[in-house]
Design an enzyme around this catalytic site. Sequence first.
Site, PDB file in Angstrom:
ATOM      1  N   TRP A 196      37.298  58.043  76.856  1.00  0.00           N
ATOM      2  CA  TRP A 196      36.817  56.971  77.735  1.00  0.00           C
ATOM      3  C   TRP A 196      37.113  55.611  77.116  1.00  0.00           C
ATOM      4  O   TRP A 196      37.138  54.593  77.808  1.00  0.00           O
ATOM      5  CB  TRP A 196      35.326  57.136  78.017  1.00  0.00           C
ATOM      6  CG  TRP A 196      34.404  56.916  76.832  1.00  0.00           C
ATOM      7  CD1 TRP A 196      34.515  57.500  75.603  1.00  0.00           C
ATOM      8  CD2 TRP A 196      33.268  56.069  76.770  1.00  0.00           C
ATOM      9  NE1 TRP A 196      33.504  57.075  74.775  1.00  0.00           N
ATOM     10  CE2 TRP A 196      32.715  56.186  75.469  1.00  0.00           C
ATOM     11  CE3 TRP A 196      32.642  55.217  77.668  1.00  0.00           C
ATOM     12  CZ2 TRP A 196      31.579  55.486  75.063  1.00  0.00           C
ATOM     13  CZ3 TRP A 196      31.508  54.523  77.257  1.00  0.00           C
ATOM     14  CH2 TRP A 196      30.993  54.659  75.968  1.00  0.00           C
ATOM     15  N   GLU A 205      26.309  60.444  71.180  1.00  0.00           N
ATOM     16  CA  GLU A 205      26.719  61.851  71.055  1.00  0.00           C
ATOM     17  C   GLU A 205      25.798  62.699  70.185  1.00  0.00           C
ATOM     18  O   GLU A 205      26.027  63.902  70.048  1.00  0.00           O
ATOM     19  CB  GLU A 205      28.157  61.912  70.529  1.00  0.00           C
ATOM     20  CG  GLU A 205      29.136  61.325  71.524  1.00  0.00           C
ATOM     21  CD  GLU A 205      30.584  61.385  71.073  1.00  0.00           C
ATOM     22  OE1 GLU A 205      30.821  61.338  69.849  1.00  0.00           O
ATOM     23  OE2 GLU A 205      31.464  61.475  71.946  1.00  0.00           O
TER      24      GLU A 205
HETATM   25  O1  IFM Z   1      35.103  58.203  72.542  1.00  0.00           O
HETATM   26  C1  IFM Z   1      34.590  58.139  71.251  1.00  0.00           C
HETATM   27  C2  IFM Z   1      33.142  58.544  71.298  1.00  0.00           C
HETATM   28  O2  IFM Z   1      32.380  57.675  72.113  1.00  0.00           O
HETATM   29  C3  IFM Z   1      32.548  58.559  69.903  1.00  0.00           C
HETATM   30  N1  IFM Z   1      33.329  59.479  69.077  1.00  0.00           N
HETATM   31  C4  IFM Z   1      34.724  59.099  68.957  1.00  0.00           C
HETATM   32  C5  IFM Z   1      35.393  59.005  70.323  1.00  0.00           C
HETATM   33  C6  IFM Z   1      36.840  58.504  70.175  1.00  0.00           C
HETATM   34  O3  IFM Z   1      36.874  57.196  69.719  1.00  0.00           O
END
Ligand code: IFM
Length: 538
Positions: A107, A249
Amino acid sequence: LFRSKPFVFYKYVAIFTSNDTKYPKQAGAAQIARFESEGYESLKARHIDAWEKLWDAYFIEVQADLETQAAVLFNLYHNIIHTPTHALLPIGARGLSCQAYQGAAFWDQEIYNLPMYLYTNPEIARHILEYRYATLEGARKKAKDLGFRGAFYAWVSGDTGEELCPDFFFKDVISGRRIRNHFNDWQIHISPDIAYTVLKYLDVTGDMAFIADQGYEILADVCLFLKSRTHFNPEKQRYEFIRLLGPDEYHENVDNNVFTNYQAKYVIERTLALMEHLRGEKPGRVEVIHTAIGMTDQDLAVLKDMKTRLYVPKPDPHTKRIEQFDGYFKLEHRSPESLKADLKHPLEYWGWPNGVAVHTQVIKQADVIQLFVQHPDFGDDVLKANYAYYEPLTEHGSSLSPAMHAIVAARIDHLSEAEKYFEKACLIDLNNSNKAVSGGTFIGGIHTAAAGAVWQIIVFGLAGFKYEADTVYLSPKCLDNWKSYQFALSIRGHRVVCHIEPEQIHIESFGDESLQTTVSVSGETRLLTGNEKQTFLL
Ligand code: IFM
């Protein structure tokens, strides 16, 4: 003989891949031959000229100390070089720097990298969205494989758009056992994020041709996915999204993540309105697309119902806080710092299912704060209350997080916070300050989302820029140690350069007399026509 006579070596390099041509080797050899006959000096002059055009198109400058100036240009440079403009390919989350994240898009691409292009060179923004159109089949396959309809875009998207994110992303570094992370099947906000960006692209450019050709299909297919993914809660008489992950996350398997629900509602509402508009502009086109993707009248009836009855958590009337997901406020209130003491191993993964953050309110990255960047219409009282609440709970375990804090802090006049997070975002790669390994997985390299977001901090955060109803709105602020800053925008082909000083802002426009841009600075609205310069006092 050697001392008196200089030797000059010229090395010509050409790069072609199968994305450019069927015969990369031959194309490379032919290019080298052309380079040799053109000669080094001429090639160098063309190279310099090409870069000058790029610096000019994406012009942004800060009159501050040398380190700040260099850091801004470093991030701008990376946002430029990692964006494929020749072929429909993803912006790799680690750009060209390494193999981490497989050169694939997240995203990050629409929410972090693309906005700079949208307001400076919208053709590139369109190109990025065309990549999403070209990868719709992959998104449809993912939805189908998981038992849904429509387009569920890949969390990790490569050249076909099929999901590349492995089921087991991190491991438990103590037991060595793999962790089943659900980034690939539960992090559904990726689909509305892409659709949201298609709508923003339309707002800025008015490009209905793109909408008719490609954009509406993306929007309708994302709506179809959202419709098939939602649950109607009969007790509460509302639609909800359950079992998902928001931007934060560390908390997987949550219900009604506020960022996801807002993005989904926004996309459904606006797609339904656009559907009527497109029916008027291009009779028959909507029906062709609906038939192709299997959107029925019954689906449309549910989507119309979701428009009003999809649950979006609201700020509490007293505290003004918005709960990140159902039950979040009941989790243990701890600080990221205090959690470090609970770690059994320095490289432990903090998130799901057993990490130190899971049963606490400590979050990995901006989530409610991210919501305020995509939906800037919340009042300052809400922003202030939520910034005060969530900022101390945020670990910034993702490089995406500091920039969003800088933008929101600038909006609510917390300029020392804005400066702190601006520096953090700018220096992530220059200081190599992010975790390179987490839960046994290498996630280092150049952080392209952060690079793209530095432009956003200056333009959206400090300058307070937004483009709405054909008007450029600015409410500029200057950081203490900055003399001034400037940047260029391209608004429907009209180049508008803003030069912001602590007490005044000069806005200069370039273009022929047919080009007009309405500008509103801290409530004072004026029209700029063709080439002219106006000054607003702050
Ligand atoms: O898209 C991100 C996510 O929000 C957090 N972990 C790493 C990904 C890639 O940058």
